[in-house]
Each structure stands twice: as structure tokens, then as C-alpha cells.
Design a protein around this motif. Sequence first.
Motif, PDB file in Angstrom:
ATOM      1  N   VAL A 136       0.867  -1.173   0.000  1.00 45.53           N
ATOM      2  CA  VAL A 136       0.000   0.000   0.000  1.00 45.53           C
ATOM      3  C   VAL A 136       0.908   1.227   0.000  1.00 45.53           C
ATOM      4  O   VAL A 136       1.748   1.379   0.890  1.00 45.53           O
ATOM      5  CB  VAL A 136      -0.928   0.033   1.246  1.00 45.53           C
ATOM      6  CG1 VAL A 136      -1.785   1.295   1.249  1.00 45.53           C
ATOM      7  CG2 VAL A 136      -1.797  -1.215   1.309  1.00 45.53           C
ATOM      8  N   LEU A 137       0.757   2.078  -1.022  1.00 43.34           N
ATOM      9  CA  LEU A 137       1.464   3.364  -1.059  1.00 43.34           C
ATOM     10  C   LEU A 137       0.489   4.400  -0.524  1.00 43.34           C
ATOM     11  O   LEU A 137      -0.523   4.702  -1.159  1.00 43.34           O
ATOM     12  CB  LEU A 137       1.885   3.721  -2.485  1.00 43.34           C
ATOM     13  CG  LEU A 137       2.913   2.817  -3.143  1.00 43.34           C
ATOM     14  CD1 LEU A 137       3.202   3.295  -4.561  1.00 43.34           C
ATOM     15  CD2 LEU A 137       4.208   2.773  -2.333  1.00 43.34           C
ATOM     16  N   MET A 138       0.764   4.937   0.665  1.00 40.01           N
ATOM     17  CA  MET A 138      -0.185   5.775   1.395  1.00 40.01           C
ATOM     18  C   MET A 138       0.297   7.222   1.490  1.00 40.01           C
ATOM     19  O   MET A 138       1.357   7.493   2.074  1.00 40.01           O
ATOM     20  CB  MET A 138      -0.351   5.205   2.812  1.00 40.01           C
ATOM     21  CG  MET A 138      -1.327   5.932   3.699  1.00 40.01           C
ATOM     22  SD  MET A 138      -3.047   5.618   3.299  1.00 40.01           S
ATOM     23  CE  MET A 138      -3.243   3.916   3.850  1.00 40.01           C
ATOM     24  N   ASP A 139      -0.492   8.140   0.925  1.00 38.91           N
ATOM     25  CA  ASP A 139      -0.228   9.567   1.090  1.00 38.91           C
ATOM     26  C   ASP A 139      -0.596   9.954   2.517  1.00 38.91           C
ATOM     27  O   ASP A 139      -1.412   9.294   3.166  1.00 38.91           O
ATOM     28  CB  ASP A 139      -1.065  10.361   0.078  1.00 38.91           C
ATOM     29  CG  ASP A 139      -0.777  11.854   0.108  1.00 38.91           C
ATOM     30  OD1 ASP A 139       0.377  12.247   0.423  1.00 38.91           O
ATOM     31  OD2 ASP A 139      -1.696  12.639  -0.181  1.00 38.91           O
ATOM     32  N   ARG A 140      -0.003  11.026   3.022  1.00 38.77           N
ATOM     33  CA  ARG A 140      -0.271  11.454   4.395  1.00 38.77           C
ATOM     34  C   ARG A 140      -1.495  12.356   4.469  1.00 38.77           C
ATOM     35  O   ARG A 140      -2.385  12.142   5.274  1.00 38.77           O
ATOM     36  CB  ARG A 140       0.945  12.186   4.958  1.00 38.77           C
ATOM     37  CG  ARG A 140       0.794  12.611   6.409  1.00 38.77           C
ATOM     38  CD  ARG A 140       2.055  13.351   6.871  1.00 38.77           C
ATOM     39  NE  ARG A 140       2.056  13.588   8.293  1.00 38.77           N
ATOM     40  CZ  ARG A 140       1.484  14.626   8.883  1.00 38.77           C
ATOM     41  NH1 ARG A 140       0.843  15.523   8.176  1.00 38.77           N
ATOM     42  NH2 ARG A 140       1.556  14.765  10.190  1.00 38.77           N
ATOM     43  N   ASP A 141      -1.530  13.398   3.654  1.00 40.35           N
ATOM     44  CA  ASP A 141      -2.584  14.415   3.738  1.00 40.35           C
ATOM     45  C   ASP A 141      -3.630  14.209   2.655  1.00 40.35           C
ATOM     46  O   ASP A 141      -3.351  14.416   1.473  1.00 40.35           O
ATOM     47  CB  ASP A 141      -1.976  15.813   3.620  1.00 40.35           C
ATOM     48  CG  ASP A 141      -1.043  16.117   4.773  1.00 40.35           C
ATOM     49  OD1 ASP A 141      -1.417  15.827   5.922  1.00 40.35           O
ATOM     50  OD2 ASP A 141       0.063  16.621   4.517  1.00 40.35           O
ATOM     51  N   MET A 142      -4.811  13.778   3.085  1.00 40.55           N
ATOM     52  CA  MET A 142      -5.926  13.557   2.164  1.00 40.55           C
ATOM     53  C   MET A 142      -7.217  13.981   2.853  1.00 40.55           C
ATOM     54  O   MET A 142      -7.300  13.960   4.077  1.00 40.55           O
ATOM     55  CB  MET A 142      -6.026  12.066   1.800  1.00 40.55           C
ATOM     56  CG  MET A 142      -4.851  11.506   1.048  1.00 40.55           C
ATOM     57  SD  MET A 142      -5.006   9.729   0.790  1.00 40.55           S
ATOM     58  CE  MET A 142      -4.641   9.098   2.437  1.00 40.55           C
TER      59      MET A 142
END
Length: 135
Positions: A64-70
Motif C-alpha cells: 500500500v502506497l499511502m499519502d499522508r494528507d488527504m
Amino acid sequence: MPKSQFFGVSSLNDEVTALVVDDNKVSQMIHHQLLNVLGIVNHVVGNGKEAVEIHSSGKKFDLVLMDRDMPVMNGIEATKKLRDMGVKSTIAGVSSHSLSEERQEFIEAGLDDYHEKPLTIAKLLSVVSKIKYKA
């Protein structure tokens, strides 16, 4: 020669799957294409809530490639929820934040790896090498 072998990742095969979690359309496209170059089947969602929902539906991913700010649910909350749900996937945080406190908070949520944007083939290969293959 398969793409994965060309890039020195001979253990990859068509069964390796990834989930890209990012609200930014450009980042989504870049991460999707980089994974494609490595021959990794991948799916894209726009926020952490969607990542939790897709896992709740029974879908599993190796990475899983997870962005921080969403919006809706950020990467920190989503990572904590996924870990609380027992998700064992390798979760790599990918963010434009470079402050050590912000990075540390994200890592402590349950990340296996962290890289600053922009993601490159070299950074992605580093992440892929950490995939926890399930027996």
C-alpha cells in the motif's frame, strides 16, 4: 525479459498487487505508472476511507502506497485503522512532508517504510524489496 527482472526484482510476479492511496490525480498517475513499469498490478483510491473500505470488502494487497494528507481520512488515520483491522500488507508512506515530527507521527501509525515525494523507480524498488510475502 520481464520488466521486474530488468529492474533487478526477480522475485516479483503477476501476483504482486499494490494499492495507491492519494487524493492528488498527478501523484496517482505517477505512482500507478511506476508500479506498472515494475509489472505490479495496482489499484488507485482517492483517500484513506476508500483504502479502509476496499480492505473491508475482502480485497488484499501486498503493498500500500499511502499519502499522508488527504480529505475524508488522512494517511495516519487510515494506516492505524488498517493495522487495527489486522492488515499485514507492507504500507509505505509517501508524502511531501519533510519535518521529522510529521514523518515520525506517520511512521508510528504503522508504516513499514517512508519516502518523500516525488516517488522514483529507485525509491519504489526500495519499498518493493520490503514486501512481506504471505505464506
